[in-house]
Design an enzyme around this catalytic site. Structure first.
Site, PDB file in Angstrom:
ATOM      1  CG  HIS A  26      37.325  -8.518 -22.791  1.00  0.00           C
ATOM      2  ND1 HIS A  26      36.735  -9.585 -22.143  1.00  0.00           N
ATOM      3  CD2 HIS A  26      36.494  -7.463 -22.611  1.00  0.00           C
ATOM      4  CE1 HIS A  26      35.603  -9.183 -21.591  1.00  0.00           C
ATOM      5  NE2 HIS A  26      35.433  -7.905 -21.861  1.00  0.00           N
ATOM      6  CG  HIS A  50      31.598  -5.055 -23.963  1.00  0.00           C
ATOM      7  ND1 HIS A  50      32.319  -5.844 -24.839  1.00  0.00           N
ATOM      8  CD2 HIS A  50      32.120  -5.280 -22.733  1.00  0.00           C
ATOM      9  CE1 HIS A  50      33.224  -6.529 -24.161  1.00  0.00           C
ATOM     10  NE2 HIS A  50      33.120  -6.200 -22.886  1.00  0.00           N
ATOM     11  CG  ASP A  51      35.014  -3.552 -21.877  1.00  0.00           C
ATOM     12  OD1 ASP A  51      34.059  -3.381 -21.097  1.00  0.00           O
ATOM     13  OD2 ASP A  51      35.721  -4.577 -21.861  1.00  0.00           O
ATOM     14  CD  GLU A  54      33.001  -0.322 -18.714  1.00  0.00           C
ATOM     15  OE1 GLU A  54      34.015  -0.856 -18.232  1.00  0.00           O
ATOM     16  OE2 GLU A  54      31.916  -0.899 -18.826  1.00  0.00           O
ATOM     17  CG  ASP A  55      38.042   0.003 -20.561  1.00  0.00           C
ATOM     18  OD1 ASP A  55      37.940   0.496 -19.421  1.00  0.00           O
ATOM     19  OD2 ASP A  55      37.745  -1.173 -20.811  1.00  0.00           O
TER      20      ASP A  55
END
Length: 77
Positions: A26, A50-51, A54-55
């Protein structure tokens, strides 16, 4: 550690929901999209990262320390 390797390491054991695909695919696709427009190194770095906040266990402070204030700001937004 470069931003691509940092992102790959952060997402190393993750897979996309409903797909048998490593999650890192992704951010790679997002970075490829960013490359199609006028962009800076910071924008490309943020596309890969970017993730992460969050992850993964990565924090904005981690990103700021490794890649700078501008990248951390782009990731935050």
């Amino acid at each position: 550690m470069k931003f691509r390797e940092f992102a790959r390491e952060g997402h190393k054991d993750q897979f996309k929901k409903y797909k048998n695909e490593p999650y890192i695919e992704h951010p790679i696709r997002v970075a490829a999209l960013v490359k199609t427009v006028a962009q800076s190194r910071e924008m490309l770095c943020a596309a890969y990262l970017h993730d992460g906040v969050e992850d993964t266990p990565v924090t904005l402070d981690d990103i700021r320390e490794r890649f700078g204030v501008k990248v951390a700001g782009l990731v935050r937004n």
